[in-house]
Design a protein around this motif. Sequence first.
Motif, short mmCIF file in Angstrom:
data_model
loop_
_atom_site.label_atom_id
_atom_site.label_comp_id
_atom_site.label_asym_id
_atom_site.label_seq_id
_atom_site.Cartn_x
_atom_site.Cartn_y
_atom_site.Cartn_z
N VAL A 391 1.00 -1.23 0.10
CA VAL A 391 -0.05 -0.02 -0.13
C VAL A 391 0.91 1.17 -0.16
N MET A 392 1.95 1.26 0.79
CA MET A 392 2.79 2.38 0.88
C MET A 392 3.43 2.92 -0.78
N ALA A 393 3.89 1.48 -1.15
CA ALA A 393 4.43 1.68 -2.64
C ALA A 393 3.35 2.32 -3.38
N LEU A 394 2.19 1.78 -3.39
CA LEU A 394 1.18 2.25 -4.33
C LEU A 394 0.91 3.77 -3.99
N LEU A 395 0.96 4.10 -2.67
CA LEU A 395 0.51 5.60 -2.36
C LEU A 395 1.83 6.36 -3.04
#
Length: 414
Positions: A391-395
């Motif tokens: 999720v952090m990479a996607l953000l």
Amino acid sequence: MEWTMQLPKQTGRQVGRGWTVAALASIPLVMTLGNSMLIPVLPVMGKQLGITPVQSSLVITMYSIVAILFIPVAGYISDRIGRKKVIVPSLFLAATGGMLAGWTAWRMDDPYVWIIAGRMLQGLGAAGAFPIVLPLVGDLFPNDDEASSCLGTIETANTFGKVLSPILGALLAGLVWFLPFFSFPVFCLVSVVMMASFVRAPTRRERPLPFRAFVAMVGAIFRREGRWLVGVFAIGGLLMLVLFAFLFFLSSRLEDVYRIDGMMKGWVLAIPLGALCLASFAAGKVIGDHKWRMKWGIIAGSALSALALAIVPLYPSLSFLMALFSAAGIGIGAALPCLDALITEGIEEKERGTVTSFYSSLRFIGVAAGPLLAAWLMKHGTAPLLLLLSVMALLGGAAAFWLIRPETDEGGVA
């Protein structure tokens, strides 16, 4: 404050330019070795000194904390007196810290406090070394294609240091546990010699800004460029957090589940880091001076990392694990040179030192926070950690899409 170029021979000949790039790239390589090389040493250090795992982890953490605090100071000073005048003394300071840590570990019965003091000195030196290289690249290479290529090489050197660190650290610690401390001053002196021999610093033509004017200038920068700068800062911090969290997870997983440790673990960890290294080098060559390529390089790299990390819990075998973490490394490796290039090419020369110092501080926060986050979430199983990192990479990719809006080659908005 303006700067003039003083690289007539270096820019006129490929050989001279190559040695300049090599000298600049030696600094992130050395700084990465000085920190990451100690990771395989920490368990041995704990046994030798009779300290807890938390105490041994402070050897890494205190280095990062001091660097985070002083990077903006170093950037401000470099804007006033010049980059090289900050980098070279900082390398000597970092070397002194390594020597202090090594000598006390060798000669004292209870050296822990002095080792921490030496590591804090190293962190202070690191604050004025690698972060100042980024604006120096922009100063030395006004051509955007050359600057992007050089930044790709520098990120590659930074990543290659991460590849080499676990292997070299395990090798040196296998001889004498504190030998990695003594190796660091040697590496620093090599960088000093290369900087002195091959980097001819630009000279200042105008007087530096007074502090109040400097503060006003920083405020003006963020009012003018705040949207995309906030995006770049946030993405840099997020991706470094994701990288160091999944490396911590992978290191623990290799030892606890697959019974791989020592030198063999160092070689296995080098696989995803080697993929990251190659991706950084390729991205620096491909993006050139095209800011729309930088934006989409960040988006594609972040998306690839997010996808790979999300799939990891579904395929627990070692071969799939290494393939997926290598894919995540490629994604992060592709994004980092794009972030560096946006900063150095999107900010005026006289403002680069200050802006890149904030960017470097955010990256150091990610480095410091990643292992702590991983250690905490691993208590609750594999999936929560990896899904959060995904999720952090996607953000990061989403921030690049919404906040970074460069013009295309045709004059539109990417």
